[in-house]
Every structure is written in C-alpha cells, then in structure tokens.
Design a protein around this motif. Structure first.
Motif, short mmCIF file in Angstrom:
data_model
loop_
_atom_site.label_atom_id
_atom_site.label_comp_id
_atom_site.label_asym_id
_atom_site.label_seq_id
_atom_site.Cartn_x
_atom_site.Cartn_y
_atom_site.Cartn_z
N GLN A 111 1.47 -0.91 -14.84
CA GLN A 111 2.14 -1.54 -13.89
C GLN A 111 1.86 -2.96 -14.36
O GLN A 111 2.94 -4.00 -13.54
CB GLN A 111 1.15 -1.27 -12.67
CG GLN A 111 1.89 -2.04 -11.24
CD GLN A 111 3.04 -1.78 -10.81
OE1 GLN A 111 3.19 -0.44 -10.72
NE2 GLN A 111 4.01 -2.16 -10.58
N ARG A 153 -1.82 4.25 -15.10
CA ARG A 153 -0.86 3.57 -14.17
C ARG A 153 -1.25 2.16 -14.14
O ARG A 153 -0.17 1.25 -13.85
CB ARG A 153 -0.99 4.36 -12.95
CG ARG A 153 -0.41 5.78 -12.95
CD ARG A 153 -0.79 6.31 -11.52
NE ARG A 153 -1.25 7.69 -11.66
CZ ARG A 153 -1.78 8.41 -10.81
NH1 ARG A 153 -2.01 7.80 -9.36
NH2 ARG A 153 -2.34 9.41 -10.94
N THR A 154 -2.32 1.69 -13.89
CA THR A 154 -2.79 0.43 -13.66
C THR A 154 -2.16 -0.64 -14.88
O THR A 154 -1.51 -1.67 -14.75
CB THR A 154 -4.26 0.06 -13.76
OG1 THR A 154 -4.70 0.60 -12.68
CG2 THR A 154 -4.61 -1.48 -13.62
N VAL A 212 2.22 1.60 -3.52
CA VAL A 212 1.20 2.32 -4.47
C VAL A 212 1.12 3.92 -4.28
O VAL A 212 1.14 4.44 -5.28
CB VAL A 212 -0.02 1.67 -4.06
CG1 VAL A 212 -1.26 2.36 -5.02
CG2 VAL A 212 0.07 -0.01 -4.53
N ASP A 265 2.08 6.46 -7.11
CA ASP A 265 1.09 7.65 -7.47
C ASP A 265 1.42 8.97 -7.31
O ASP A 265 1.21 9.87 -7.79
CB ASP A 265 -0.11 7.33 -6.42
CG ASP A 265 -0.83 6.02 -7.04
OD1 ASP A 265 -0.46 5.41 -8.06
OD2 ASP A 265 -1.96 5.58 -6.33
N ASP A 304 0.95 -1.30 -0.10
CA ASP A 304 -0.06 0.01 -0.03
C ASP A 304 0.84 1.24 -0.07
O ASP A 304 0.36 2.23 -0.60
CB ASP A 304 -0.89 0.09 1.23
CG ASP A 304 -2.08 -1.22 1.28
OD1 ASP A 304 -2.20 -1.60 0.24
OD2 ASP A 304 -2.64 -1.32 2.30
N PRO A 364 -5.06 7.41 -13.64
CA PRO A 364 -5.07 5.83 -12.72
C PRO A 364 -5.23 4.66 -13.75
O PRO A 364 -4.45 3.72 -13.78
CB PRO A 364 -6.36 6.28 -11.79
CG PRO A 364 -6.55 7.60 -11.70
CD PRO A 364 -6.08 8.11 -13.09
N GLU A 365 -6.03 4.79 -14.92
CA GLU A 365 -6.14 3.73 -15.64
C GLU A 365 -4.83 3.34 -16.40
O GLU A 365 -4.13 2.18 -16.61
CB GLU A 365 -7.25 3.88 -16.80
CG GLU A 365 -7.24 2.71 -17.66
CD GLU A 365 -8.62 2.86 -18.28
OE1 GLU A 365 -8.27 3.11 -19.80
OE2 GLU A 365 -9.83 2.72 -18.04
N THR A 374 -2.97 -4.42 -6.50
CA THR A 374 -3.72 -3.43 -5.47
C THR A 374 -4.17 -2.27 -6.45
O THR A 374 -5.48 -1.78 -6.17
CB THR A 374 -2.69 -2.78 -4.44
OG1 THR A 374 -2.23 -3.91 -3.64
CG2 THR A 374 -3.12 -1.56 -3.85
N ARG A 375 -3.66 -2.06 -7.57
CA ARG A 375 -4.27 -1.02 -8.64
C ARG A 375 -5.51 -1.43 -9.19
O ARG A 375 -6.42 -0.76 -9.43
CB ARG A 375 -3.07 -0.57 -9.66
CG ARG A 375 -2.01 0.12 -9.16
CD ARG A 375 -1.20 0.36 -10.12
NE ARG A 375 0.16 1.24 -9.78
CZ ARG A 375 0.09 2.67 -9.35
NH1 ARG A 375 -1.06 3.32 -9.31
NH2 ARG A 375 1.29 3.17 -9.16
#
Length: 115
Positions: free
Chosen positions: A31, A27-28, A13, A17, A10, A24-25, A81-82
């Motif tokens: 990742q 980054r996911t 992440v 971030d 956590d 966010p999308e 987690t993402r």
C-alpha cells in the motif's frame, strides 16, 4: 478532515483486506508503494495536460490531474490506516504540527521571474 472521509477509508481498507490473502505486513508495504505508483500517474497527467509528450500531445486535462491527486490522497490515507489504526488522530496531529511550523513564520518569498 471529516469523519465521512475517514469512514470511507476504513471501508476501503476492509474491502482491500477481504480481497487479499497476503500477510498484513505485506499489504502495508504494498500500500505504501502504491502511493508512488499513484504519484507517477499525477506526473503523467500533468505532462499530458501541458502537452509535453511530443508523441501524445495534450492527452490529459487538469480535471484528470485533480482526479489523480485525489487518488494519491486516498491511497496515502489507506496506507496510514494500515500503519496505524488511529490514523485520524495521527493525521490531525501531523497537520497541526505542519501548520504550526509553516504558518507561524512569514510567507515564502516569491520566486523571481526567469530571464
């Protein structure tokens, strides 16, 4: 898996971030792709630990392989987690499913020795 490991994930992440201005999308997705990059580093370390690159010889150790495998695991935990903020439970549920499927039957037969 213990809570300390997931707490560290956590924190990773949050740290990642804070250093990114990507949506966010994105980054996911990146990742998830990072898992493949890390897996490639495991392959490189295994090749180096076994001396299979004639140009480089024995360029890695089995400790390097272990470290690279840990990088894959952590990278996958961050990706999970993402994808799902309840990653701890998702992982626990899937580990139970895999164990039930795999451990319920007989052990796999050993491969025959090559001739």
């Amino acid at each position: 898996m213990d809570h300390a490991a997931w707490n560290t994930v956590d924190s990773l992440v949050a740290w990642l971030d804070a250093g990114s201005d990507l949506p966010p999308e994105t980054r996911t997705i990146l990742q998830i792709l990072k898992i493949t990059e890390e897996a490639g580093e495991v392959a490189e370390a295994v090749i180096g630990a076994t001396g299979q690159n004639p140009r480089k010889g024995y360029s890695h150790t089995w400790e390097d392989v272990q470290a690279e495998l840990c990088d894959v695991i952590v990278t996958a935990m961050v990706a999970l987690t993402r994808v799902n903020p309840d990653a701890r439970q998702v992982f626990a549920d899937n580990l139970s499913r895999i164990a039930a499927r795999s451990l319920a039957g007989p052990a796999p037969a050993a491969s025959p020795e090559p001739r």
